[in-house]
Design a protein around this motif. Structure first.
Motif, PDB file in Angstrom:
ATOM      1  N   GLY A 139       0.788  -1.224   0.000  1.00  0.00           N
ATOM      2  CA  GLY A 139       0.000   0.000   0.000  1.00  0.00           C
ATOM      3  C   GLY A 139       0.817   1.269   0.000  1.00  0.00           C
ATOM      4  N   GLN A 140       2.090   1.186  -0.415  1.00  0.00           N
ATOM      5  CA  GLN A 140       2.973   2.347  -0.426  1.00  0.00           C
ATOM      6  C   GLN A 140       3.314   2.760  -1.856  1.00  0.00           C
ATOM      7  OE1 GLN A 140       3.771   3.955   2.460  1.00  0.00           O
ATOM      8  NE2 GLN A 140       2.373   2.440   3.364  1.00  0.00           N
ATOM      9  N   PRO A 141       3.598   4.064  -2.060  1.00  0.00           N
ATOM     10  CA  PRO A 141       4.021   4.510  -3.396  1.00  0.00           C
ATOM     11  C   PRO A 141       5.303   3.808  -3.827  1.00  0.00           C
ATOM     12  CG  PRO A 141       3.435   6.382  -1.994  1.00  0.00           C
ATOM     13  CD  PRO A 141       3.473   5.185  -1.102  1.00  0.00           C
ATOM     14  N   ILE A 142       5.491   3.685  -5.122  1.00  0.00           N
ATOM     15  CA  ILE A 142       6.640   2.971  -5.677  1.00  0.00           C
ATOM     16  C   ILE A 142       7.632   3.978  -6.227  1.00  0.00           C
ATOM     17  CG2 ILE A 142       7.397   1.343  -7.456  1.00  0.00           C
ATOM     18  CD1 ILE A 142       4.622   0.051  -7.267  1.00  0.00           C
ATOM     19  N   GLY A 147      17.193   4.040 -14.392  1.00  0.00           N
ATOM     20  CA  GLY A 147      17.692   2.791 -14.958  1.00  0.00           C
ATOM     21  C   GLY A 147      16.619   2.079 -15.752  1.00  0.00           C
ATOM     22  N   GLU A 148      16.950   0.884 -16.210  1.00  0.00           N
ATOM     23  CA  GLU A 148      16.047   0.095 -17.039  1.00  0.00           C
ATOM     24  C   GLU A 148      15.055  -0.663 -16.161  1.00  0.00           C
ATOM     25  OE1 GLU A 148      16.231  -3.512 -20.344  1.00  0.00           O
ATOM     26  OE2 GLU A 148      18.056  -2.482 -19.716  1.00  0.00           O
ATOM     27  N   VAL A 149      13.776  -0.432 -16.418  1.00  0.00           N
ATOM     28  CA  VAL A 149      12.711  -1.044 -15.622  1.00  0.00           C
ATOM     29  C   VAL A 149      12.238  -2.332 -16.283  1.00  0.00           C
ATOM     30  CG1 VAL A 149      10.393  -0.753 -14.676  1.00  0.00           C
ATOM     31  CG2 VAL A 149      11.964   1.200 -14.765  1.00  0.00           C
ATOM     32  N   SER A 150      12.077  -3.340 -15.479  1.00  0.00           N
ATOM     33  CA  SER A 150      11.478  -4.586 -15.959  1.00  0.00           C
ATOM     34  C   SER A 150      10.492  -5.080 -14.913  1.00  0.00           C
ATOM     35  CB  SER A 150      12.551  -5.648 -16.223  1.00  0.00           C
ATOM     36  OG  SER A 150      13.243  -5.962 -15.019  1.00  0.00           O
ATOM     37  N   VAL A 151       9.556  -5.895 -15.332  1.00  0.00           N
ATOM     38  CA  VAL A 151       8.548  -6.434 -14.417  1.00  0.00           C
ATOM     39  C   VAL A 151       8.304  -7.893 -14.769  1.00  0.00           C
ATOM     40  CG1 VAL A 151       6.591  -5.694 -15.851  1.00  0.00           C
ATOM     41  CG2 VAL A 151       6.255  -6.073 -13.411  1.00  0.00           C
ATOM     42  N   SER A 152       8.195  -8.708 -13.752  1.00  0.00           N
ATOM     43  CA  SER A 152       7.911 -10.130 -13.964  1.00  0.00           C
ATOM     44  C   SER A 152       6.420 -10.336 -14.142  1.00  0.00           C
ATOM     45  CB  SER A 152       8.419 -10.944 -12.772  1.00  0.00           C
ATOM     46  OG  SER A 152       7.629 -10.679 -11.619  1.00  0.00           O
ATOM     47  N   ILE A 156       6.624  -8.240 -10.015  1.00  0.00           N
ATOM     48  CA  ILE A 156       7.818  -7.777  -9.304  1.00  0.00           C
ATOM     49  C   ILE A 156       8.578  -6.803 -10.193  1.00  0.00           C
ATOM     50  CG2 ILE A 156       9.985  -8.464  -8.220  1.00  0.00           C
ATOM     51  CD1 ILE A 156       8.714 -11.215  -7.701  1.00  0.00           C
ATOM     52  N   LEU A 157       8.718  -5.572  -9.712  1.00  0.00           N
ATOM     53  CA  LEU A 157       9.430  -4.526 -10.458  1.00  0.00           C
ATOM     54  C   LEU A 157      10.919  -4.549 -10.131  1.00  0.00           C
ATOM     55  CD1 LEU A 157       6.919  -1.580 -10.006  1.00  0.00           C
ATOM     56  CD2 LEU A 157       7.658  -2.482 -12.210  1.00  0.00           C
ATOM     57  N   VAL A 159      14.807  -2.616 -11.311  1.00  0.00           N
ATOM     58  CA  VAL A 159      15.513  -1.569 -12.036  1.00  0.00           C
ATOM     59  C   VAL A 159      16.967  -2.000 -12.154  1.00  0.00           C
ATOM     60  CG1 VAL A 159      16.208   0.842 -12.073  1.00  0.00           C
ATOM     61  CG2 VAL A 159      13.956   0.221 -11.203  1.00  0.00           C
ATOM     62  N   ASN A 160      17.438  -2.124 -13.396  1.00  0.00           N
ATOM     63  CA  ASN A 160      18.798  -2.618 -13.666  1.00  0.00           C
ATOM     64  C   ASN A 160      19.049  -3.967 -12.985  1.00  0.00           C
ATOM     65  OD1 ASN A 160      19.384  -0.326 -15.203  1.00  0.00           O
ATOM     66  ND2 ASN A 160      20.174   0.798 -13.419  1.00  0.00           N
ATOM     67  N   GLY A 161      18.012  -4.798 -12.957  1.00  0.00           N
ATOM     68  CA  GLY A 161      18.143  -6.144 -12.412  1.00  0.00           C
ATOM     69  C   GLY A 161      17.952  -6.255 -10.923  1.00  0.00           C
ATOM     70  N   THR A 162      17.736  -5.130 -10.229  1.00  0.00           N
ATOM     71  CA  THR A 162      17.548  -5.158  -8.775  1.00  0.00           C
ATOM     72  C   THR A 162      16.074  -4.944  -8.436  1.00  0.00           C
ATOM     73  OG1 THR A 162      19.770  -4.235  -8.422  1.00  0.00           O
ATOM     74  CG2 THR A 162      18.207  -4.089  -6.589  1.00  0.00           C
ATOM     75  N   GLU A 163      15.510  -5.847  -7.640  1.00  0.00           N
ATOM     76  CA  GLU A 163      14.104  -5.733  -7.268  1.00  0.00           C
ATOM     77  C   GLU A 163      13.894  -4.501  -6.384  1.00  0.00           C
ATOM     78  OE1 GLU A 163      12.606  -9.267  -5.495  1.00  0.00           O
ATOM     79  OE2 GLU A 163      13.208 -10.575  -7.152  1.00  0.00           O
ATOM     80  N   VAL A 164      12.851  -3.739  -6.720  1.00  0.00           N
ATOM     81  CA  VAL A 164      12.563  -2.529  -5.943  1.00  0.00           C
ATOM     82  C   VAL A 164      11.167  -2.561  -5.305  1.00  0.00           C
ATOM     83  CG1 VAL A 164      14.148  -1.070  -7.260  1.00  0.00           C
ATOM     84  CG2 VAL A 164      11.777  -1.322  -8.029  1.00  0.00           C
ATOM     85  N   ALA A 165      10.235  -3.288  -5.898  1.00  0.00           N
ATOM     86  CA  ALA A 165       8.874  -3.313  -5.360  1.00  0.00           C
ATOM     87  C   ALA A 165       8.055  -4.384  -6.078  1.00  0.00           C
ATOM     88  CB  ALA A 165       8.193  -1.951  -5.513  1.00  0.00           C
TER      89      ALA A 165
END
Length: 252
Positions: A139-142, A147-152, A156-157, A159-165
């Motif tokens: 329930g928090q802002p993301i 960097g390059e954003v990807s999502v599974s 799962i978000l 950025v540059n291969g590191t999970e952020v949210a």
């Protein structure tokens, strides 16, 4: 004749309302994630139908049932059917496959939407095209670092291969009963998911509106003709009423 006016005028009012709903659907044919609104019709009011049996010694009136006095717009429903997937190639465009909804924060509280047109704002916060913050599964802002954003597929978000949210996705067993359309592409409903269905997030795609423009245009023509027919009935009833009043005046 007055009953005829009730029937005709109520039909005009109902078709005018249906026309507004259809026009709203047509105007959102190109809006990603839009869910079309469906209408129903119900009886306007009823009156008892009776006739005189000619028997003055017994009851001179025989009731034969109820007679409808027109129609009116009934309950509106949202069609939550899946729209087609449209490839955009934009890394911040997300489409949902399944019955889930993105969770966003608005000035009026949290809302749900299928519109996955997202952006980075000046603070690197993920927001909708209307500027509402997209929320994670807590329930928090993301916040998205540069960097390059990807999502599974699970939302799962990274950025540059590191999970952020992880995207906050609401899933509901019965969206028709649990969600209410508020404005635009937004819905309000329970604070948490009530279902356990599988919803996948597809990056670089948007879900198209589920409104079919050819069907809507056909329905719009039908509604227009129904309105015109009811309008003619009103004119006919008005003419008959005028003649009746004139005839009674001559008799007097």
């Amino acid at each position: 004749m007055i009953k005829g006016l009730y029937s005709a005028v109520s039909a005009m009012v109902m078709n005018a309302t249906r026309q507004q709903v259809l026009s709203h659907n047509i105007s959102n044919v190109q809006t990603p994630g839009f869910k079309q609104i469906l209408t129903t019709a119900t009886g306007f009011m009823q009156d008892q139908a009776a006739y005189s049996n000619g028997n003055l010694q017994a009851s001179p009136i025989e009731y034969v049932g109820n007679m409808g006095l027109g129609t009116q717009i009934g309950q509106e429903f949202v069609d939550y059917g899946q729209g087609a997937m449209q490839n955009t190639g934009n890394s911040l465009d997300f489409a949902l496959q399944g019955n889930g909804f993105f969770t966003v924060k608005t000035p009026d509280g949290n809302r749900y939407t299928r519109d996955g047109r997202f952006l980075r704002d000046a603070d690197n916060t993920l927001v909708t095209v209307d500027g509402f913050q997209v929320l994670d599964d807590a329930g928090q802002p993301i916040e998205l670092p540069d960097g390059e954003v990807s999502v599974s597929l699970e939302g799962i978000l990274s950025v540059n291969g590191t999970e952020v949210a992880t995207l906050g996705i609401g899933i509901f067993d019965d969206p028709e009963a649990e969600l209410q359309h508020t404005e635009g592409n937004l819905f309000t409903g329970p604070a948490a998911s009530t279902g356990e269905g599988v919803t996948q997030v597809v990056q670089g795609y948007l879900e198209s509106s589920n409104a079919n423009v050819s069907q809507l245009m056909t329905q719009l023509v039908e509604v227009g003709r129904s309105y015109e027919a009811a309008q003619k009935l009103v004119q006919n009833q008005d003419e008959l009423l005028g003649r009746t009043i004139a005839s009674l005046g001559r008799i007097g």
